[in-house]
Write a protein that holds these residues in place. Structure first.
Motif, PDB file in Angstrom:
ATOM      1  N   ASP A 160       1.031  -1.157   0.120  1.00  0.00           N
ATOM      2  CA  ASP A 160       0.104  -0.178  -0.064  1.00  0.00           C
ATOM      3  C   ASP A 160       1.099   1.239  -0.046  1.00  0.00           C
ATOM      4  OD1 ASP A 160      -2.551  -1.463  -0.098  1.00  0.00           O
ATOM      5  OD2 ASP A 160      -2.295  -1.454   2.190  1.00  0.00           O
ATOM      6  N   THR A 161       0.332   2.174  -0.566  1.00  0.00           N
ATOM      7  CA  THR A 161       1.023   3.640  -0.610  1.00  0.00           C
ATOM      8  C   THR A 161       0.387   4.527   0.262  1.00  0.00           C
ATOM      9  OG1 THR A 161       1.794   3.457  -2.955  1.00  0.00           O
ATOM     10  CG2 THR A 161       1.495   5.585  -1.886  1.00  0.00           C
ATOM     11  N   LEU A 162       1.144   5.160   1.372  1.00  0.00           N
ATOM     12  CA  LEU A 162       0.472   6.146   2.186  1.00  0.00           C
ATOM     13  C   LEU A 162       1.084   7.423   1.925  1.00  0.00           C
ATOM     14  CD1 LEU A 162       1.026   4.090   5.392  1.00  0.00           C
ATOM     15  CD2 LEU A 162      -0.928   4.186   3.984  1.00  0.00           C
ATOM     16  N   ILE A 163       0.382   8.592   2.170  1.00  0.00           N
ATOM     17  CA  ILE A 163       0.805   9.833   1.809  1.00  0.00           C
ATOM     18  C   ILE A 163       1.326  10.493   3.166  1.00  0.00           C
ATOM     19  CG2 ILE A 163       0.386  12.254   1.071  1.00  0.00           C
ATOM     20  CD1 ILE A 163      -2.041  10.616  -0.650  1.00  0.00           C
ATOM     21  N   SER A 164       2.368  11.454   3.098  1.00  0.00           N
ATOM     22  CA  SER A 164       2.788  11.815   4.377  1.00  0.00           C
ATOM     23  C   SER A 164       3.539  13.249   3.965  1.00  0.00           C
ATOM     24  CB  SER A 164       3.737  11.115   5.112  1.00  0.00           C
ATOM     25  OG  SER A 164       4.914  10.906   4.430  1.00  0.00           O
ATOM     26  N   THR A 165       3.427  14.238   5.044  1.00  0.00           N
ATOM     27  CA  THR A 165       4.241  15.174   4.749  1.00  0.00           C
ATOM     28  C   THR A 165       4.857  15.674   6.160  1.00  0.00           C
ATOM     29  OG1 THR A 165       2.235  16.611   5.714  1.00  0.00           O
ATOM     30  CG2 THR A 165       2.463  16.429   3.104  1.00  0.00           C
ATOM     31  N   TRP A 166       5.964  16.449   6.064  1.00  0.00           N
ATOM     32  CA  TRP A 166       6.700  16.794   7.179  1.00  0.00           C
ATOM     33  C   TRP A 166       7.291  18.110   6.793  1.00  0.00           C
ATOM     34  CZ3 TRP A 166      12.579  14.491   6.478  1.00  0.00           C
ATOM     35  CH2 TRP A 166      13.410  15.058   7.641  1.00  0.00           C
ATOM     36  N   ILE A 167       7.142  18.944   7.806  1.00  0.00           N
ATOM     37  CA  ILE A 167       7.274  20.415   7.866  1.00  0.00           C
ATOM     38  C   ILE A 167       8.109  21.004   9.240  1.00  0.00           C
ATOM     39  CG2 ILE A 167       5.500  21.143   6.222  1.00  0.00           C
ATOM     40  CD1 ILE A 167       3.933  22.202   8.981  1.00  0.00           C
ATOM     41  N   PRO A 168       8.842  21.864   8.904  1.00  0.00           N
ATOM     42  CA  PRO A 168       9.473  22.471  10.226  1.00  0.00           C
ATOM     43  C   PRO A 168       8.632  23.060  11.269  1.00  0.00           C
ATOM     44  CG  PRO A 168      10.137  23.678   8.468  1.00  0.00           C
ATOM     45  CD  PRO A 168       9.505  22.594   7.942  1.00  0.00           C
ATOM     46  N   VAL A 169       8.777  23.225  12.477  1.00  0.00           N
ATOM     47  CA  VAL A 169       7.672  23.856  13.259  1.00  0.00           C
ATOM     48  C   VAL A 169       8.668  24.699  14.412  1.00  0.00           C
ATOM     49  CG1 VAL A 169       5.533  22.893  12.864  1.00  0.00           C
ATOM     50  CG2 VAL A 169       6.872  21.809  14.442  1.00  0.00           C
ATOM     51  N   THR A 170       8.271  25.810  14.833  1.00  0.00           N
ATOM     52  CA  THR A 170       8.826  26.493  15.833  1.00  0.00           C
ATOM     53  C   THR A 170       7.822  26.765  17.242  1.00  0.00           C
ATOM     54  OG1 THR A 170       8.081  28.513  14.952  1.00  0.00           O
ATOM     55  CG2 THR A 170      10.077  27.943  14.091  1.00  0.00           C
ATOM     56  N   GLN A 208       7.187  12.688  25.261  1.00  0.00           N
ATOM     57  CA  GLN A 208       7.682  13.570  26.244  1.00  0.00           C
ATOM     58  C   GLN A 208       6.882  14.872  26.527  1.00  0.00           C
ATOM     59  OE1 GLN A 208      11.383  14.929  24.888  1.00  0.00           O
ATOM     60  NE2 GLN A 208      11.758  16.339  26.640  1.00  0.00           N
ATOM     61  N   LYS A 209       6.773  15.096  27.755  1.00  0.00           N
ATOM     62  CA  LYS A 209       5.516  16.049  28.142  1.00  0.00           C
ATOM     63  C   LYS A 209       6.242  17.139  28.436  1.00  0.00           C
ATOM     64  CE  LYS A 209       2.049  16.332  31.467  1.00  0.00           C
ATOM     65  NZ  LYS A 209       1.416  15.763  32.814  1.00  0.00           N
ATOM     66  N   THR A 210       5.199  18.369  27.925  1.00  0.00           N
ATOM     67  CA  THR A 210       5.841  19.844  28.169  1.00  0.00           C
ATOM     68  C   THR A 210       4.474  20.541  28.724  1.00  0.00           C
ATOM     69  OG1 THR A 210       6.261  21.788  27.099  1.00  0.00           O
ATOM     70  CG2 THR A 210       4.810  20.437  25.824  1.00  0.00           C
ATOM     71  N   LYS A 211       4.870  21.673  29.643  1.00  0.00           N
ATOM     72  CA  LYS A 211       4.034  22.432  30.124  1.00  0.00           C
ATOM     73  C   LYS A 211       3.271  23.227  29.199  1.00  0.00           C
ATOM     74  CE  LYS A 211       5.681  22.090  34.819  1.00  0.00           C
ATOM     75  NZ  LYS A 211       6.442  22.914  35.926  1.00  0.00           N
ATOM     76  N   THR A 212       4.071  23.867  28.215  1.00  0.00           N
ATOM     77  CA  THR A 212       3.473  24.700  27.083  1.00  0.00           C
ATOM     78  C   THR A 212       3.007  24.014  26.108  1.00  0.00           C
ATOM     79  OG1 THR A 212       5.732  25.005  26.244  1.00  0.00           O
ATOM     80  CG2 THR A 212       5.223  26.390  27.928  1.00  0.00           C
ATOM     81  N   THR A 213       1.596  24.070  25.859  1.00  0.00           N
ATOM     82  CA  THR A 213       1.118  23.106  24.942  1.00  0.00           C
ATOM     83  C   THR A 213       0.017  24.084  24.001  1.00  0.00           C
ATOM     84  OG1 THR A 213      -1.039  22.568  26.552  1.00  0.00           O
ATOM     85  CG2 THR A 213       0.774  21.233  26.331  1.00  0.00           C
ATOM     86  N   ARG A 214       0.120  25.153  24.134  1.00  0.00           N
ATOM     87  CA  ARG A 214      -0.841  26.060  23.257  1.00  0.00           C
ATOM     88  C   ARG A 214      -0.533  26.022  21.943  1.00  0.00           C
ATOM     89  NH1 ARG A 214      -3.916  30.786  24.515  1.00  0.00           N
ATOM     90  NH2 ARG A 214      -4.150  29.250  26.264  1.00  0.00           N
ATOM     91  N   SER A 215       0.561  25.969  21.494  1.00  0.00           N
ATOM     92  CA  SER A 215       1.002  26.060  20.080  1.00  0.00           C
ATOM     93  C   SER A 215       0.448  24.714  19.425  1.00  0.00           C
ATOM     94  CB  SER A 215       2.465  25.988  19.626  1.00  0.00           C
ATOM     95  OG  SER A 215       2.804  27.347  19.895  1.00  0.00           O
ATOM     96  N   ILE A 216       0.735  23.442  20.296  1.00  0.00           N
ATOM     97  CA  ILE A 216       0.023  22.134  19.747  1.00  0.00           C
ATOM     98  C   ILE A 216      -1.286  22.073  19.748  1.00  0.00           C
ATOM     99  CG2 ILE A 216       0.385  19.576  20.248  1.00  0.00           C
ATOM    100  CD1 ILE A 216       3.003  20.135  21.530  1.00  0.00           C
ATOM    101  N   GLU A 217      -1.974  22.647  20.611  1.00  0.00           N
ATOM    102  CA  GLU A 217      -3.375  22.703  20.667  1.00  0.00           C
ATOM    103  C   GLU A 217      -3.960  23.416  19.371  1.00  0.00           C
ATOM    104  OE1 GLU A 217      -4.233  24.494  24.507  1.00  0.00           O
ATOM    105  OE2 GLU A 217      -3.896  22.689  25.624  1.00  0.00           O
ATOM    106  N   ASN A 218      -3.385  24.763  19.244  1.00  0.00           N
ATOM    107  CA  ASN A 218      -3.920  25.130  18.086  1.00  0.00           C
ATOM    108  C   ASN A 218      -3.717  24.268  16.702  1.00  0.00           C
ATOM    109  OD1 ASN A 218      -4.752  27.412  19.521  1.00  0.00           O
ATOM    110  ND2 ASN A 218      -2.609  28.569  19.226  1.00  0.00           N
TER     111      ASN A 218
END
Length: 262
Positions: A160-170, A208-218
């Protein structure tokens, strides 16, 4: 003990078949069976036709070439006699191969460039860190494409072929994997959710846990609108992949989502 397991396994399969036939009316079951046979016959005829053709199809240049040209690496990509038509593609390729062919064409139409050669050593080192790929029993990649900061990868796993994308995030810390919730996960989350990052339609797995999750939540609020994908977010990187055999609609969905997140 082994014989008992085989007998039990056989009984389970028999029960599943009986239930399947009870749930689906006999006429509908017969019709589906006939359609499946017709489809298999069409695919077999395409495969015979392809095997009988002495030419080789080159997806990079959209041309037919001979074995001698393939071995030499030299042929005229502009020769109209060698160009394959859309009708030939549909008539020659199996359904899955045709979808793969179309997806590659659409990447180019979307402004992506096919990257010649393998990933760099640095890229491989990062790819090997993605938990979503570690969890696959087997995977390789057929092609990858590049547009600005988006790297698109066509993964191959058990045919099977799966589609994926990979981008840098800050501005990201922590390492999380998100997968669509199963019915069981929805049931227990309705009672009490233990997810570190709560998303309505996606279960959160904390690496790996972090306390600053706002960017991930968005980011996950954008992901939450879509189905049939998995997402991994870690410092500097965001990786998205589909969970079912590639479809053209999935290509546009993943690309639009990736661009929205950027």
């Amino acid at each position: 003990m082994e014989i008992v397991n085989i007998v039990i396994g056989g009984l389970v399969i028999a029960i599943i078949i009986i239930l399947f036939r009870l749930l689906i009316p006999p006429e509908e079951y017969k019709k589906k069976k006939q359609l499946l046979k017709q489809r298999q016959k069409i695919e077999e005829e395409k495969e015979k036709k392809r095997m009988a053709d002495p030419r080789i199809y080159d997806p990079k240049t959209d041309t037919y070439i001979t074995l001698e040209q393939a071995e030499s690496g030299i042929w005229d990509v502009y020769d109209p006699k060698n160009k394959i038509s859309a009708e030939d593609v549909k008539a020659t390729f199996s359904e899955s191969d045709y979808i793969d062919y179309t997806i590659r064409k659409e990447f180019v139409k979307e402004g992506f460039k096919r990257v010649e050669g393998p990933f760099s050593e640095e890229q491989y080192e990062q790819i090997e860190k993605f938990e979503l790929l570690k969890q696959l029993e087997y995977w390789s990649y057929d092609d990858h494409f590049k547009q600005d900061e988006i790297t698109a990868i066509l993964l191959s796993t058990h045919g099977d072929t799966l589609i994926s994308t990979w981008i840098p995030v800050t501005n990201i810390s922590g390492h999380y994997v998100f997968k669509e919730k199963t019915k069981t996960e929805r049931f227990f989350d309705a009672i009490q959710s233990d997810d570190d990052i709560k998303v309505e339609n996606y279960e959160c797995f904390t690496i790996q846990k972090t306390k600053t999750t706002r960017s991930i939540e968005n980011m996950m609020q954008l992901v939450n609108k879509h189905k049939h994908i998995e997402v991994e977010i870690m410092p500097g990187h965001l990786f998205i992949k589909t969970t079912r055999p590639a479809r053209l609609t999935d290509l546009f969905m993943v690309l639009n989502l990736t661009r929205d997140i950027m």
